[in-house]
Design an enzyme around this catalytic site. Structure first.
Site, PDB file in Angstrom:
ATOM      1  N   LYS A  72       0.804  -1.228   0.000  1.00 53.44           N
ATOM      2  CA  LYS A  72       0.000   0.000   0.000  1.00 53.44           C
ATOM      3  C   LYS A  72       0.838   1.278   0.000  1.00 53.44           C
ATOM      4  O   LYS A  72       0.368   2.325  -0.461  1.00 53.44           O
ATOM      5  CB  LYS A  72      -0.942   0.003   1.203  1.00 53.44           C
ATOM      6  CG  LYS A  72      -2.072  -1.006   1.141  1.00 53.44           C
ATOM      7  CD  LYS A  72      -3.212  -0.505   0.292  1.00 53.44           C
ATOM      8  CE  LYS A  72      -4.450  -1.373   0.447  1.00 53.44           C
ATOM      9  NZ  LYS A  72      -5.606  -0.835  -0.279  1.00 53.44           N
ATOM     10  N   ASP A 116      -8.651  -0.196   6.581  1.00 56.10           N
ATOM     11  CA  ASP A 116      -8.855  -1.465   7.257  1.00 56.10           C
ATOM     12  C   ASP A 116      -7.503  -2.071   7.622  1.00 56.10           C
ATOM     13  O   ASP A 116      -7.403  -3.239   7.963  1.00 56.10           O
ATOM     14  CB  ASP A 116      -9.680  -2.433   6.410  1.00 56.10           C
ATOM     15  CG  ASP A 116      -9.265  -2.409   4.945  1.00 56.10           C
ATOM     16  OD1 ASP A 116      -8.068  -2.163   4.671  1.00 56.10           O
ATOM     17  OD2 ASP A 116     -10.121  -2.622   4.077  1.00 56.10           O
TER      18      ASP A 116
END
Length: 379
Positions: A72, A116
């Protein structure tokens, strides 16, 4: 065409077209300036290949990307940089982050993101590198180890009494002069940053181009809001490629698959309780939707047992992959019929690519599922 069993649901897309697209090199050049940059390894998985009945399975192992245990940071860092430059630039030429940080020293801004797990930690890491404040919103059911990892980056955490999608909605209300929202999903009026996130992920596939020749016959990619899958489609469904792309989602958070079936965006209400925590999303990013609609060869929704099997199988090949990281392989394991495999171009001579997007981000869960600590698994 759809095919559904109790443990999986498969949709083959009849709308696939070739995309006229030339991905930019800018994000790749940017990432090479960041601390700890090196191309992540592309690993052969012969035991997995034998289980799937194909010639080669290649795993792009993102368990250590720029010092973090997930991919990410590629999207978060590029999107943060571009948004800061848009708001406060143009920046003077810089060759390392210390030089960029110096140009930001008088700027009072807080980075904001809903997460998340991995995206929020990545935004927090970028804030730490640049000396900025950061506020991360998380759903109420995020496991402690993932929350703690974000706190250790120096972030202020806000637990939202709701799902990931509700955390995203709350983050959107915080945007303002002193709050910069860095989200990997889009909504009406907010597409610039998510587009840069997708661009940032393109570094993965630039590296694969150097590591793997010829191109894979199929890429299996996990889908949450669809940003990573969009990057795969941009790269592999262009004029120069004929690679199939298979999207994978949890059974009860299959917003992309149900949207493909309906031929329009469909929301899947929560709660979303899959162990594939990074994929527990009920809304597809509207920015990702056109690329997924016309670029995915197929989509498969799987229950958690396939993810657990995939984690154990990859461990046999010496690859540590967390619940969301192993989702691409989970989708391939769910392709139970020869006709489905044939439609996706899978045969005994095939070369398949899996993106293992994370390592053991929940070490206790990993040990419970795989039966041993991730520290004991060596390639």
């Amino acid at each position: 065409m759809s095919d559904s069993t109790q443990s999986s649901h498969i949709y083959l897309n009849s709308k696939v077209i070739t995309l006229e697209n030339t991905p930019s090199n800018e994000s790749f050049e940017f990432h090479q300036k960041l601390p700890f940059y090196t191309a992540t390894p592309l690993k052969a998985a012969p035991i997995t290949a034998a289980r799937l009945g194909v010639r080669h399975v290649w795993v792009k192992d993102e368990s250590n990307r720029l010092g973090l245990p997930a991919y990410k940071i590629l999207g978060a860092s590029w999107a943060t940089y571009r948004e800061l430059e848009t708001r406060f630039g143009p920046f003077q030429s810089w060759s390392n982050l210390d030089e960029l940080k110096e140009q930001l020293k008088n700027i009072d801004v807080t980075l904001v993101s809903a997460t998340d797990g991995n995206h929020g930690r990545a935004v927090a890491r970028m804030a730490k590198w640049l000396g900025l404040k950061v506020h991360i919103l998380v759903p109420y059911d995020m496991v402690h180890s993932r929350q703690q990892a974000i706190k250790e980056e120096g972030a202020q955490i806000e637990v939202v009494n709701g799902t990931y999608d509700e955390a995203v909605a709350k983050s959107a209300t915080m945007a303002g002069e002193k709050y910069l929202v860095i989200s990997d999903t889009a909504w009406e009026g907010y597409e610039r940053v998510p587009n840069w996130v997708v661009e940032g992920y393109g570094t993965i596939f630039r590296e694969v181009d150097e590591q793997l020749k010829p191109q894979p016959d199929l890429v299996a990619v996990q889908m949450g809001v669809g940003s990573l899958a969009s990057s795969v489609v941009r790269h592999y469904r262009s004029l120069n490629h004929t690679t199939h792309v298979l999207g994978v989602e949890p059974m009860h958070a299959a917003c992309v698959l149900h949207s493909l079936e309906a031929d329009e965006l469909v929301e899947v209400p929560g709660p979303h309780t899959s162990i594939m925590a990074g994929l527990n999303c009920g809304k597809t990013s509207p920015l990702a939707w056109p690329l997924l609609r016309y670029g995915l060869s197929g989509s498969v929704a799987v229950n958690d047992s396939f993810a657990e099997e995939a984690m154990r199988l990859l461990a046999q090949d010496g690859i540590v992959s967390g619940e969301s990281g192993a989702a691409g392989l989970a989708g391939l394991l769910a392709l139970s019929t020869d006709s489905t495999r044939q439609a996706l171009g899978i045969n005994p001579n095939s070369s398949l690519l899996i993106i293992s997007t994370e390592g053991a981000t929940d070490p206790q869960a990993y040990e419970r599922i795989v039966g041993r600590s991730h520290h004991t698994i060596k390639n």
